[in-house]
Design an enzyme around this catalytic site. Structure first.
Site, short mmCIF file in Angstrom:
data_model
loop_
_atom_site.label_atom_id
_atom_site.label_comp_id
_atom_site.label_asym_id
_atom_site.label_seq_id
_atom_site.Cartn_x
_atom_site.Cartn_y
_atom_site.Cartn_z
N GLN A 77 0.83 -1.22 0.00
CA GLN A 77 0.00 0.00 0.00
C GLN A 77 0.87 1.26 0.00
O GLN A 77 0.53 2.26 0.62
CB GLN A 77 -0.94 -0.01 1.22
CG GLN A 77 -2.14 -0.92 1.06
CD GLN A 77 -3.13 -0.38 0.02
OE1 GLN A 77 -3.07 0.77 -0.42
NE2 GLN A 77 -4.08 -1.21 -0.38
N SER A 78 1.96 1.21 -0.73
CA SER A 78 2.96 2.28 -0.66
C SER A 78 2.51 3.61 -1.27
O SER A 78 1.99 3.67 -2.39
CB SER A 78 4.20 1.81 -1.41
OG SER A 78 5.03 2.89 -1.73
#
Ligand SMILES: *Cc1c(COP(=O)(O)O)cnc(C)c1O
Length: 349
Positions: A77-78
């Site tokens: 989920q960068s």
């Protein structure tokens, strides 16, 4: 310092300066130093964040090298991966994102993964290479393999490290951290306009490059400001080494000579708690506190953890009551949604 920075081309991707204001209610309620906030969550690219500031300096290098593809890596989920994809797509560069399952979120089109998909990024989802940091050479080696495969297909990939932090891959200057040298100068100009120079800047630190930039900025400007990085992932010792390494690269790039000493690097690692990205009651409480008192949304992975640290430091009298500090909101709000069930567990009925 401003002249030195001008030697590095910058593409205006974001709205500058980002807004700053005093947190009146929280300053009163927490009963410590004066707390100000700088809204790097309002940069204007996607949902905003520090990565878009860094990309203002990294994108020109991709264009100068005539890259048609960018390869980078990060957690599932960068924020970094999503902002890289958004900036690259805008300039016709294809984003290839190697995303590691670093903590147990489902692989679903939500949060930054949804945004990555909407941007048409090529996502390569992998198991992590080990329990440690993603800033190591093994992760670079995987990205280089992907780049070699792309080169064999006739593409021109630009390999950049997670967070735009380390000077490895195709990026030969610490461009991400130079953006935060500039951000420190911007912060100082804003606080001076309000009539003060902050004793502290407090922020969430992940790869060390935001922190290195802020420190080089503070030292280079001769400011008294101390930079406090609250780690969300790595322990103090290896982390300090990374911050020093990136600071040295920034000093070299800017030609300032040695201005940063180890004493200038303050990294606190006791707020990592259960680990990177793990949502807890105190994280949820910090989000609720800042949202209800100030109308500002923090994210559960980075900024709320940093705020937990800030509250604790105030309680422990780390600051003088007369100090003024600037908390940098580094963004990350899309992570609220994939973490919705974990956050909801800690909400009152
Ligand atoms: C990446 C990130 C950070 C940490 O920045 P580094 O330069 O990697 O230390 C902090 N907050 C948010 C929201 C981020 O996405």
């Amino acid at each position: 310092m401003k002249d030195r920075l001008l030697r590095f081309p910058r593409i205006p991707l974001i709205h500058l300066p980002t807004p700053m204001r005093k947190l009146e209610n929280l300053t009163k309620e927490l009963g410590g130093p004066e707390i100000w906030i700088k809204r790097d969550d309002l940069t204007g690219v996607a949902f905003g964040g520090n990565k878009s500031r860094k990309l203002e300096y990294i994108l020109p290098d991709m264009l100068a090298q005539k890259a048609d593809t960018v390869v980078t890596w990060a957690a599932l989920q960068s924020n970094w991966a999503m902002h890289t994809a958004a900036a690259a797509a805008r300039y016709g560069i294809k984003p290839v994102l190697i995303l590691y399952k670093r903590y147990d979120l489902p692989i679903e089109p939500d949060g930054n993964m949804l945004l990555d998909r909407l941007l048409g990024a090529d996502l390569r989802i992998r198991e992590p290479l080990g329990p440690g940091s993603a800033h190591t050479e093994d992760y670079l080696a995987v990205a280089e393999e992907v780049a070699a495969e792309l080169r064999a297909q006739g593409r021109r990939p630009y390999v950049v490290s997670v967070g735009g932090a380390r000077v490895i891959g195709t990026m030969t200057q610490p461009l991400g951290s130079l953006a935060y040298v500039q951000a420190f100068i911007e912060t100082l100009e804003q606080t001076r306009a309000f009539g003060f120079e902050p004793e502290y800047v407090v922020h969430s630190t992940g790869s060390g490059s935001t922190q290195a930039g802020l420190i080089v900025g503070a030292k280079g400007m001769g400011a008294k400001t101390r930079i406090v990085g609250i780690s969300v992932s790595d322990e103090k010792k290896p982390f300090m080494k990374d911050v020093i390494e990136i600071s040295r690269a920034a000093e070299d790039a800017l030609g300032t000579g040695r201005i940063v000493s180890e004493d200038d690097v303050i990294v606190l690692d006791e707020y990592i708690r259960e680990g990177y990205g793990i949502v807890s009651r105190e994280v949820t409480d910090a989000i609720r506190l800042v949202f209800t008192r100030e109308g500002i949304v923090l994210d559960p992975v980075y900024t709320a953890k940093a705020f937990v640290g800030l509250i604790d430091l105030i309680r422990k009298d780390f600051f003088q009551p007369t100090d003024k500090l600037v908390f940098i909101h580094t963004g990350g709000t899309p992570a609220l949604f994939p973490n919705r069930f974990k956050l909801a567990e800690f909400l009152p009925d």
